[in-house]
Design an enzyme around this catalytic site. Structure first.
Site, PDB file in Angstrom:
ATOM      1  N   ASN A   9     -23.629  -8.343  52.269  1.00  0.00           N
ATOM      2  CA  ASN A   9     -23.233  -6.926  52.470  1.00  0.00           C
ATOM      3  C   ASN A   9     -23.234  -6.392  51.073  1.00  0.00           C
ATOM      4  OD1 ASN A   9     -21.338  -5.173  52.812  1.00  0.00           O
ATOM      5  ND2 ASN A   9     -19.634  -5.802  52.155  1.00  0.00           N
ATOM      6  N   LYS A  11     -22.249  -3.031  50.803  1.00  0.00           N
ATOM      7  CA  LYS A  11     -21.528  -2.106  50.523  1.00  0.00           C
ATOM      8  C   LYS A  11     -22.251  -0.544  49.980  1.00  0.00           C
ATOM      9  CE  LYS A  11     -19.042  -5.756  47.911  1.00  0.00           C
ATOM     10  NZ  LYS A  11     -17.612  -6.422  47.011  1.00  0.00           N
ATOM     11  N   HIS A  97     -13.001  -5.957  56.716  1.00  0.00           N
ATOM     12  CA  HIS A  97     -13.696  -6.310  54.759  1.00  0.00           C
ATOM     13  C   HIS A  97     -12.184  -5.800  53.880  1.00  0.00           C
ATOM     14  CE1 HIS A  97     -15.365  -6.041  50.898  1.00  0.00           C
ATOM     15  NE2 HIS A  97     -15.931  -7.716  51.342  1.00  0.00           N
ATOM     16  N   GLU A  99     -12.176  -4.791  51.834  1.00  0.00           N
ATOM     17  CA  GLU A  99     -12.398  -3.281  50.382  1.00  0.00           C
ATOM     18  C   GLU A  99     -11.919  -2.340  51.492  1.00  0.00           C
ATOM     19  OE1 GLU A  99     -16.336  -3.491  49.380  1.00  0.00           O
ATOM     20  OE2 GLU A  99     -15.279  -4.869  47.618  1.00  0.00           O
ATOM     21  N   GLU A 164     -12.271 -14.441  53.224  1.00  0.00           N
ATOM     22  CA  GLU A 164     -13.133 -14.066  51.507  1.00  0.00           C
ATOM     23  C   GLU A 164     -11.808 -13.232  50.818  1.00  0.00           C
ATOM     24  OE1 GLU A 164     -16.935 -12.076  51.762  1.00  0.00           O
ATOM     25  OE2 GLU A 164     -14.852  -9.971  52.349  1.00  0.00           O
ATOM     26  N   GLY A 170     -16.273  -9.726  43.862  1.00  0.00           N
ATOM     27  CA  GLY A 170     -16.612  -8.447  43.004  1.00  0.00           C
ATOM     28  C   GLY A 170     -16.198  -8.844  41.571  1.00  0.00           C
ATOM     29  N   SER A 210     -18.083 -14.026  45.273  1.00  0.00           N
ATOM     30  CA  SER A 210     -18.585 -14.376  44.284  1.00  0.00           C
ATOM     31  C   SER A 210     -19.769 -15.188  44.676  1.00  0.00           C
ATOM     32  CB  SER A 210     -17.735 -14.310  43.215  1.00  0.00           C
ATOM     33  OG  SER A 210     -17.220 -12.974  42.913  1.00  0.00           O
TER      34      SER A 210
HETATM   35  C1  PEP Z   1     -18.043  -8.987  49.736  1.00  0.00           C
HETATM   36  O1  PEP Z   1     -17.777  -8.145  49.813  1.00  0.00           O
HETATM   37  O2  PEP Z   1     -18.099  -9.330  51.217  1.00  0.00           O
HETATM   38  C2  PEP Z   1     -18.100 -10.282  49.160  1.00  0.00           C
HETATM   39  C3  PEP Z   1     -18.141 -11.215  48.828  1.00  0.00           C
HETATM   40  O3  PEP Z   1     -18.496  -9.534  47.026  1.00  0.00           O
HETATM   41  P1  PEP Z   1     -19.285 -10.299  46.351  1.00  0.00           P
HETATM   42  O4  PEP Z   1     -20.193 -11.576  46.839  1.00  0.00           O
HETATM   43  O5  PEP Z   1     -19.213  -9.114  45.071  1.00  0.00           O
HETATM   44  O6  PEP Z   1     -17.974 -10.945  45.495  1.00  0.00           O
END
Ligand code: PEP
Length: 251
Positions: A9, A11, A97, A99, A164, A170, A210
């Protein structure tokens, strides 16, 4: 379990030149590394989809988007339809997601409608769920995830689910393998109830939050983990490839 899926992703990152470079470099690594044992996808910002599609060329890496509208067309300024994503070469689209749930107030109902639109356009939705830090600390993580799934899942087996935990996205923090195992087993059980045991076995449940080369092997080895949804580390071709190599080892 089917092959694990390693999805990136991106983003709201990259411009045209850096997107082209990242996609080509990844395509080269994946092709030099042989077919491997996992499936790959990258989800750049919508405006970069044509550039990334071209840079991936005939690569086995699938193209995905980060969101779609629930309608196929119409007066929705600034939005992108699932049908257009399909037309641009996408195979997957991320919906729900955290976000978007947080920034755009997306409800489970809206996420479900987007997933249904994706399926109607012959895309596979990657449906994201996950608890906040407060919910985990309050002991309600499993109920939150189950509630989100009940509200967001379309009536189809052609889906991917991504667990997630919001607090792990992040932040450099990851859920422990035993927490991941607990949540993934609850998700798998729910999918068995809703879709039947055989269909549920074919649904990849990704872990996201992460994921890095250093923790991928441990996380991807957890039962019922069907791959990873990778944010930050997917912006570096070496790191993203190294994560997928861990998936290949497991198969
Ligand atoms: C994500 O944005 O779906 C995600 C898992 O980000 P990160 O790997 O940076 O935590």
């Amino acid at each position: 379990m089917r092959r694990q899926l390693i999805a990136g992703n991106w983003k709201m990152n990259c411009l045209s030149a850096s997107a082209r470079e990242l996609a080509s470099s990844l395509a080269e690594k994946v092709s030099n590394g042989g077919p491997g044992a996992c499936d790959w996808a990258v989800c750049p910002p919508s405006a970069l989809l044509p550039i990334v599609a071209e840079a991936l060329g005939g690569s086995v890496i699938a193209l995905g988007a980060q969101d779609c509208h629930a309608e196929m067309s119409g007066a929705h300024t600034g939005d992108t339809s699932a049908e257009l994503l399909k037309d641009l070469g996408c195979r997957y689209v991320i919906v729900g997601h955290s976000e978007r749930r947080a920034d755009d107030g997306e409800s489970d109902n809206e996420v479900k409608a987007k997933a249904e639109a994706a399926l109607k356009a012959s895309l596979t939705p990657i449906i994201c769920v996950g608890e906040t830090r407060e919910q985990r600390d309050g002991g309600t993580a499993l109920q939150v995830v189950e509630g989100q799934l009940h509200g967001s899942l379309p009536d189809s087996d052609e889906i991917v689910v991504a667990y997630e935990p919001v607090w792990a996205i992040g932040t450099g923090l990851t859920a422990t393998p035993s927490d991941v195992a607990e949540v993934h087993s609850v998700i798998h059980k729910l999918l068995c109830e809703l879709r039947g045991v055989e269909a549920a076995k074919q649904i990849n449940i990704l872990y996201g939050g992460s994921v890095k080369p250093g923790n991928a092997a441990e996380l991807l080895a957890v039962p019922h983990v069907g791959g990873a949804l990778v944010g930050g580390a997917s912006l570096n071709a070496d790191d993203f490839f190294a994560i997928g190599v861990n998936a290949a080892k497991r198969d």
